[in-house]
Write a protein that holds these residues in place. Structure first.
Motif, PDB file in Angstrom:
ATOM      1  N   ALA A   1      -0.821  60.921  56.822  1.00 25.81           N
ATOM      2  CA  ALA A   1      -0.939  59.607  56.195  1.00 25.81           C
ATOM      3  C   ALA A   1      -2.402  59.207  56.137  1.00 25.81           C
ATOM      4  O   ALA A   1      -3.248  59.781  56.834  1.00 25.81           O
ATOM      5  CB  ALA A   1      -0.136  58.562  56.967  1.00 25.81           C
ATOM      6  N   ALA A   2      -2.683  58.218  55.294  1.00 23.79           N
ATOM      7  CA  ALA A   2      -4.048  57.699  55.174  1.00 23.79           C
ATOM      8  C   ALA A   2      -4.007  56.178  55.130  1.00 23.79           C
ATOM      9  O   ALA A   2      -3.282  55.597  54.325  1.00 23.79           O
ATOM     10  CB  ALA A   2      -4.727  58.243  53.924  1.00 23.79           C
ATOM     11  N   ILE A   3      -4.770  55.553  56.019  1.00 28.81           N
ATOM     12  CA  ILE A   3      -4.956  54.100  56.019  1.00 28.81           C
ATOM     13  C   ILE A   3      -6.340  53.842  55.442  1.00 28.81           C
ATOM     14  O   ILE A   3      -7.335  54.350  55.970  1.00 28.81           O
ATOM     15  CB  ILE A   3      -4.830  53.527  57.436  1.00 28.81           C
ATOM     16  N   ILE A   4      -6.401  53.075  54.363  1.00 26.46           N
ATOM     17  CA  ILE A   4      -7.635  52.997  53.581  1.00 26.46           C
ATOM     18  C   ILE A   4      -8.153  51.564  53.493  1.00 26.46           C
ATOM     19  O   ILE A   4      -7.447  50.662  53.068  1.00 26.46           O
ATOM     20  CB  ILE A   4      -7.401  53.559  52.166  1.00 26.46           C
ATOM     21  N   ASN A   5      -9.405  51.388  53.914  1.00 29.47           N
ATOM     22  CA  ASN A   5     -10.094  50.109  53.798  1.00 29.47           C
ATOM     23  C   ASN A   5     -11.447  50.398  53.149  1.00 29.47           C
ATOM     24  O   ASN A   5     -12.413  50.709  53.821  1.00 29.47           O
ATOM     25  CB  ASN A   5     -10.265  49.473  55.180  1.00 29.47           C
ATOM     26  N   SER A   6     -11.486  50.329  51.822  1.00 29.55           N
ATOM     27  CA  SER A   6     -12.713  50.677  51.112  1.00 29.55           C
ATOM     28  C   SER A   6     -12.719  50.062  49.732  1.00 29.55           C
ATOM     29  O   SER A   6     -11.680  50.019  49.053  1.00 29.55           O
ATOM     30  CB  SER A   6     -12.845  52.201  50.986  1.00 29.55           C
ATOM     31  N   LEU A   7     -13.888  49.603  49.299  1.00 28.36           N
ATOM     32  CA  LEU A   7     -14.045  49.069  47.951  1.00 28.36           C
ATOM     33  C   LEU A   7     -14.104  50.175  46.916  1.00 28.36           C
ATOM     34  O   LEU A   7     -13.945  49.931  45.724  1.00 28.36           O
ATOM     35  CB  LEU A   7     -15.338  48.250  47.863  1.00 28.36           C
ATOM     36  N   TYR A   8     -14.344  51.400  47.357  1.00 33.11           N
ATOM     37  CA  TYR A   8     -14.615  52.493  46.436  1.00 33.11           C
ATOM     38  C   TYR A   8     -13.491  53.517  46.362  1.00 33.11           C
ATOM     39  O   TYR A   8     -13.694  54.647  45.945  1.00 33.11           O
ATOM     40  CB  TYR A   8     -15.941  53.160  46.809  1.00 33.11           C
ATOM     41  N   VAL A   9     -12.294  53.104  46.758  1.00 32.18           N
ATOM     42  CA  VAL A   9     -11.098  53.916  46.554  1.00 32.18           C
ATOM     43  C   VAL A   9     -10.356  53.345  45.357  1.00 32.18           C
ATOM     44  O   VAL A   9     -10.215  52.128  45.215  1.00 32.18           O
ATOM     45  CB  VAL A   9     -10.196  53.902  47.806  1.00 32.18           C
ATOM     46  N   GLU A  10      -9.886  54.206  44.490  1.00 34.17           N
ATOM     47  CA  GLU A  10      -9.223  53.791  43.261  1.00 34.17           C
ATOM     48  C   GLU A  10      -7.747  54.158  43.294  1.00 34.17           C
ATOM     49  O   GLU A  10      -7.313  54.974  44.114  1.00 34.17           O
ATOM     50  CB  GLU A  10      -9.920  54.459  42.066  1.00 34.17           C
ATOM     51  N   SER A  11      -6.979  53.569  42.378  1.00 33.66           N
ATOM     52  CA  SER A  11      -5.537  53.824  42.357  1.00 33.66           C
ATOM     53  C   SER A  11      -5.239  55.304  42.139  1.00 33.66           C
ATOM     54  O   SER A  11      -4.275  55.841  42.687  1.00 33.66           O
ATOM     55  CB  SER A  11      -4.874  52.978  41.269  1.00 33.66           C
ATOM     56  N   GLU A  12      -6.092  55.979  41.358  1.00 36.63           N
ATOM     57  CA  GLU A  12      -5.885  57.411  41.125  1.00 36.63           C
ATOM     58  C   GLU A  12      -6.029  58.209  42.420  1.00 36.63           C
ATOM     59  O   GLU A  12      -5.378  59.249  42.595  1.00 36.63           O
ATOM     60  CB  GLU A  12      -6.890  57.933  40.089  1.00 36.63           C
ATOM     61  N   ASP A  13      -6.879  57.736  43.321  1.00 36.07           N
ATOM     62  CA  ASP A  13      -7.042  58.412  44.616  1.00 36.07           C
ATOM     63  C   ASP A  13      -5.757  58.335  45.428  1.00 36.07           C
ATOM     64  O   ASP A  13      -5.349  59.310  46.068  1.00 36.07           O
ATOM     65  CB  ASP A  13      -8.190  57.780  45.411  1.00 36.07           C
ATOM     66  N   LEU A  14      -5.129  57.161  45.394  1.00 37.66           N
ATOM     67  CA  LEU A  14      -3.870  57.004  46.122  1.00 37.66           C
ATOM     68  C   LEU A  14      -2.784  57.875  45.503  1.00 37.66           C
ATOM     69  O   LEU A  14      -1.995  58.501  46.220  1.00 37.66           O
ATOM     70  CB  LEU A  14      -3.430  55.533  46.117  1.00 37.66           C
ATOM     71  N   ASP A  15      -2.753  57.928  44.175  1.00 35.17           N
ATOM     72  CA  ASP A  15      -1.781  58.789  43.490  1.00 35.17           C
ATOM     73  C   ASP A  15      -1.952  60.238  43.922  1.00 35.17           C
ATOM     74  O   ASP A  15      -0.971  60.958  44.146  1.00 35.17           O
ATOM     75  CB  ASP A  15      -1.948  58.690  41.976  1.00 35.17           C
ATOM     76  N   ARG A  16      -3.188  60.651  44.027  1.00 37.14           N
ATOM     77  CA  ARG A  16      -3.481  62.041  44.410  1.00 37.14           C
ATOM     78  C   ARG A  16      -2.972  62.344  45.806  1.00 37.14           C
ATOM     79  O   ARG A  16      -2.340  63.379  46.040  1.00 37.14           O
ATOM     80  CB  ARG A  16      -4.993  62.272  44.328  1.00 37.14           C
ATOM     81  N   LEU A  17      -3.242  61.443  46.744  1.00 31.37           N
ATOM     82  CA  LEU A  17      -2.779  61.657  48.115  1.00 31.37           C
ATOM     83  C   LEU A  17      -1.255  61.675  48.176  1.00 31.37           C
ATOM     84  O   LEU A  17      -0.654  62.547  48.814  1.00 31.37           O
ATOM     85  CB  LEU A  17      -3.337  60.567  49.034  1.00 31.37           C
ATOM     86  N   GLU A  18      -0.643  60.702  47.523  1.00 33.47           N
ATOM     87  CA  GLU A  18       0.814  60.611  47.549  1.00 33.47           C
ATOM     88  C   GLU A  18       1.459  61.836  46.907  1.00 33.47           C
ATOM     89  O   GLU A  18       2.499  62.317  47.364  1.00 33.47           O
ATOM     90  CB  GLU A  18       1.274  59.337  46.829  1.00 33.47           C
ATOM     91  N   SER A  19       0.851  62.363  45.842  1.00 32.52           N
ATOM     92  CA  SER A  19       1.409  63.529  45.170  1.00 32.52           C
ATOM     93  C   SER A  19       1.368  64.770  46.058  1.00 32.52           C
ATOM     94  O   SER A  19       2.124  65.720  45.865  1.00 32.52           O
ATOM     95  CB  SER A  19       0.654  63.806  43.865  1.00 32.52           C
ATOM     96  N   GLN A  20       0.475  64.743  47.050  1.00 31.93           N
ATOM     97  CA  GLN A  20       0.362  65.848  47.993  1.00 31.93           C
ATOM     98  C   GLN A  20       1.161  65.584  49.270  1.00 31.93           C
ATOM     99  O   GLN A  20       1.010  66.305  50.268  1.00 31.93           O
ATOM    100  CB  GLN A  20      -1.104  66.086  48.344  1.00 31.93           C
TER     101      GLN A  20
END
Length: 337
Positions: free
Chosen positions: A118-137
């Protein structure tokens, strides 16, 4: 690094079809299988075994992306999340991005290669596509506060507008009528929300009261330098609401060096309730974001998603609270903690 979504798009099939072919599950035509395998080779796609690891509970590594270690708030937040994770048998893979998109990309790749669950993310420079990528994996994602954008995954946010309103209302109750807002960087959502709360509180009390916003970075020196420059310019004020405690501690230092008595002449309220705020002199009034609760909620939600793969992600919104100490009022007896 190619993702399963890239393979599916190039092959003209669904992600589910690619997943089934990779794992030898379900049926697909020989032509489809050959096409998908050809795309996998062309894109150098490496299937991530994290989904299998999750089903067998072999992975206990949770990645945690934070924006900086220079602001005391974030090391304290890391400590609370790590404590909650360790209590449940998980370990934290800390990723300090320094608010740098290049480092964010590096750590996103590292999360995949380290097979985090899992990934807990607190960053201004993470985008929705990044979350999609992690979730797809197969990597579950949860964002905290700074990652404030629309996405379908779990999220924990704080009502900063409400917190700012509480801080400024307290200064008004204490008699302040010339309140400066020492804001974080212009344009950041957390800065915008706290500015809105500042303005709302002043307008509700008296629309004719002066408003003064000074933009700064979220650090001690910026708080010190901003208020020092304001004092040197001859600007008069009797209260300061700061967007975080680091700014407030710097502002407090500038006021004390200029000979202002706190809280007699200038009253100050910070934001975050970091550990230092209790032990400076005078102790700092501030807004608590409930870091311990935030850490517990983050780990609880991650575990819930693991145990119930089809569960709907939660959108959790915390209400911050005012902590009154010596920087904003003359306290007698026990301090309000």
């Amino acid at each position: 690094m190619a993702t399963i979504r890239d393979v599916a798009k190039a092959a003209g099939v669904s992600v589910a079809t690619v997943s089934k072919i990779i794992n030898n599950k379900g049926e697909a035509s020989p032509e489809t299988i050959a096409r998908v395998q050809q795309v996998i080779q062309k894109l150098h796609y490496r299937p991530n075994s994290i989904a299998k690891s999750l089903s067998k509970r072999r992975s206990n590594l949770i990645a945690l992306l934070i924006p900086t270690l220079n602001n005391p708030f974030f090391p304290e937040l890391v400590r609370e999340i790590e404590a909650a994770a360790n209590q449940k048998g998980f370990h934290i893979f800390l990723c300090n991005t320094d608010d740098d998109r290049h480092k964010v990309k590096y750590y996103l790749d590292s999360i995949l290669s380290h097979y985090a669950c899992a990934a807990i993310i607190n960053s201004l420079y993470v985008e929705s596509e990044d979350l999609d990528r992690l979730e797809s994996q197969g990597i579950l994602t949860l964002t905290i506060d700074r990652a404030q954008f629309s996405h379908p995954y779990s999220a924990i946010s704080v009502d900063h507008q409400s917190g700012a309103k509480k801080a400024v209302s307290h200064l008004l109750d204490q008699g302040c009528r010339k309140i400066i807002h020492l804001s974080g960087p212009k344009g950041q959502m957390s800065s915008i929300d706290r500015l809105s709360g500042y303005q709302e509180a002043l307008n509700a009390f008296n629309p004719d009261l002066p408003q003064k916003v000074v933009y700064a970075h979220f650090d001690l020196f910026s708080g010190y330098q901003s208020i020092q420059s304001l004092i040197q310019s001859g600007f008069l004020f009797d209260g300061i609401f700061c967007s975080d405690d680091a700014l407030a501690l710097g502002a407090m230092r500038a006021c004390l060096e200029a000979g202002f008595k706190i809280p007699d002449q200038v009253k100050i309220v910070g934001y975050d309730n970091i550990l230092f705020s209790r032990y400076v002199t005078p102790s700092l009034s501030t807004i608590s974001q409930h870091m311990k609760e935030m850490g517990n909620l983050a780990i609880t939600e991650i575990i819930s998603l693991m145990q119930q793969p089809n569960a709907k992600p939660k959108k959790i919104r915390l209400q911050p609270d005012l902590v009154i100490r010596e920087s904003s009022t003359q306290l007698r007896g026990n301090h309000h903690e």
